[in-house]
Scaffold this motif. Structure first.
Motif, short mmCIF file in Angstrom:
data_model
loop_
_atom_site.label_atom_id
_atom_site.label_comp_id
_atom_site.label_asym_id
_atom_site.label_seq_id
_atom_site.Cartn_x
_atom_site.Cartn_y
_atom_site.Cartn_z
N GLU A 192 0.81 -1.22 0.00
CA GLU A 192 0.00 0.00 0.00
C GLU A 192 0.84 1.27 0.00
OE1 GLU A 192 -0.27 -2.35 2.41
OE2 GLU A 192 -1.97 -3.46 1.58
N ASP A 193 2.15 1.17 -0.07
CA ASP A 193 3.00 2.36 -0.01
C ASP A 193 2.68 3.30 -1.18
OD1 ASP A 193 5.35 4.17 -0.22
OD2 ASP A 193 6.15 2.90 1.36
N PRO A 194 2.36 4.58 -0.89
CA PRO A 194 1.98 5.51 -1.96
C PRO A 194 3.17 6.05 -2.74
CG PRO A 194 1.95 6.64 0.14
CD PRO A 194 2.26 5.21 0.45
N ASN A 195 4.38 5.76 -2.28
CA ASN A 195 5.57 6.31 -2.95
C ASN A 195 6.58 5.22 -3.29
OD1 ASN A 195 4.91 9.27 -2.60
ND2 ASN A 195 4.98 8.65 -0.44
N PRO A 196 6.22 4.29 -4.17
CA PRO A 196 7.18 3.23 -4.53
C PRO A 196 8.38 3.81 -5.28
CG PRO A 196 5.30 3.18 -5.99
CD PRO A 196 4.97 4.17 -4.92
N ALA A 197 9.48 3.08 -5.21
CA ALA A 197 10.70 3.51 -5.91
C ALA A 197 10.87 2.67 -7.19
CB ALA A 197 11.91 3.35 -5.00
N GLU A 198 11.21 3.33 -8.25
CA GLU A 198 11.48 2.64 -9.52
C GLU A 198 12.98 2.65 -9.75
OE1 GLU A 198 9.82 2.44 -14.13
OE2 GLU A 198 9.20 4.04 -12.80
N LEU A 199 13.58 1.47 -9.73
CA LEU A 199 15.04 1.35 -9.84
C LEU A 199 15.41 0.86 -11.24
CD1 LEU A 199 15.73 -0.44 -6.41
CD2 LEU A 199 15.65 2.03 -6.90
N ALA A 200 16.36 1.53 -11.84
CA ALA A 200 16.81 1.15 -13.20
C ALA A 200 17.73 -0.07 -13.11
CB ALA A 200 17.55 2.31 -13.85
N LEU A 201 17.50 -1.02 -14.01
CA LEU A 201 18.37 -2.19 -14.09
C LEU A 201 19.60 -1.84 -14.91
CD1 LEU A 201 15.62 -4.86 -14.85
CD2 LEU A 201 16.56 -4.19 -12.63
N PRO A 202 20.74 -2.45 -14.61
CA PRO A 202 21.96 -2.12 -15.37
C PRO A 202 21.83 -2.45 -16.87
CG PRO A 202 22.31 -4.02 -13.93
CD PRO A 202 21.00 -3.44 -13.55
N GLU A 203 20.98 -3.43 -17.18
CA GLU A 203 20.65 -3.77 -18.56
C GLU A 203 19.31 -4.47 -18.56
OE1 GLU A 203 22.94 -8.03 -19.06
OE2 GLU A 203 24.02 -6.20 -19.59
N PRO A 204 18.59 -4.48 -19.66
CA PRO A 204 17.27 -5.09 -19.70
C PRO A 204 17.34 -6.55 -19.23
CG PRO A 204 17.60 -3.81 -21.67
CD PRO A 204 18.92 -3.85 -20.96
N ALA A 205 16.31 -6.96 -18.47
CA ALA A 205 16.27 -8.32 -17.94
C ALA A 205 14.99 -9.01 -18.40
CB ALA A 205 16.31 -8.30 -16.42
N VAL A 206 15.12 -10.32 -18.69
CA VAL A 206 13.96 -11.13 -19.04
C VAL A 206 13.34 -11.60 -17.72
CG1 VAL A 206 13.15 -13.23 -20.16
CG2 VAL A 206 14.95 -11.86 -21.23
N VAL A 207 12.06 -11.36 -17.60
CA VAL A 207 11.37 -11.62 -16.33
C VAL A 207 10.30 -12.69 -16.54
CG1 VAL A 207 9.93 -10.64 -14.51
CG2 VAL A 207 11.77 -9.27 -15.52
N GLU A 208 10.35 -13.69 -15.67
CA GLU A 208 9.32 -14.73 -15.67
C GLU A 208 9.32 -15.38 -14.29
OE1 GLU A 208 7.59 -17.88 -18.85
OE2 GLU A 208 9.72 -18.08 -18.39
#
Length: 227
Positions: A192-208
């Motif tokens: 429920e945190d109203p201020n999430p942090a968006e962190l940049a990845l060092p390079e694109p990652a495949v997510v599954e």
């Protein structure tokens, strides 16, 4: 004979004169004596009144001291009770919000590759990570939400000054090809945190089927693996 009578008359006159003078003297002294006695009685009464007043003042002072002591005791007790409600090692205090923290992301090669996220309180802030597991997702879709694996875990963790906490994020736990590529990961201390942090990845990652560990002060406990 006349001479004796004359002398006797003279003595009688002198005696009468002396009696008259004595009576006058006695009459004149009586008011003075009464007047002298009255101030003495007055002085005694004044002394007694002063003593009574002094006793009353001492009694009044004692009452004031007693009241002050009672008041001080109550104030101290209130302060102690109030102190129990302050921040402490038991986790009672300010809970960390994501915006209270500096979050850094570091790629790691263990366990097929994962991201270590380090949380540190911002300057001047002391807070507690009351929730064991951070909320982590890649994108906004449900399939991008990281599942907790239960590793590590300290509840709560106090963050202040140089103290840090770690969590580990594995973006892909499947062996098959596939998944969605992301350049950022969203991290917050709670769902429920109203201020999430968006962190940049060092390079694109495949997510599954991503996973995430609990917060821990021991980075070795935050290497995400499926057991």
């Amino acid at each position: 004979m006349r001479t004796r009578l004359a002398n006797r008359s003279a003595r009688l006159l002198l005696a009468a004169a002396a009696a008259t003078a004595l009576a006058a003297t006695t009459t004149a002294c009586a008011p003075e004596d009464n007047g002298a006695a009255a101030p003495a009685a007055s002085a005694s009464t004044s002394t007694d009144a002063s003593a009574d007043a002094s006793g009353g003042a001492e009694s009044g002072t004692g009452g004031t001291d007693s009241g002050a002591e009672d008041s001080g005791s109550e104030a101290g007790a209130g302060a102690d009770k109030g102190g129990d409600k302050g921040t402490g090692e038991g986790g009672v205090g300010q809970s960390c919000g994501t915006n209270d923290l500096d979050l850094t992301l570091t790629p790691k090669s263990q366990a097929g590759g994962y991201y270590q996220v380090t949380a540190k309180a911002k300057s001047g802030i002391t807070c507690y990570l009351d929730v064991n597991t951070p909320s982590v997702s890649f994108g906004s879709k449900p399939e991008g939400v990281a599942s907790p694996v239960g590793q590590g875990g300290e509840d709560p963790i106090k963050l202040s000054g140089s103290a840090v906490a770690y969590t580990g994020i594995s973006p892909k736990t499947t062996k098959e090809d596939g998944g969605v590529e992301f350049e950022n990961v969203i991290v917050s201390v709670t769902d429920e945190d109203p201020n999430p942090a968006e962190l940049a990845l060092p390079e694109p990652a495949v997510v599954e089927k991503p996973i995430v560990t609990n917060w821990s002060t021991n980075p070795g406990e935050t290497v995400p693996v499926i057991v």
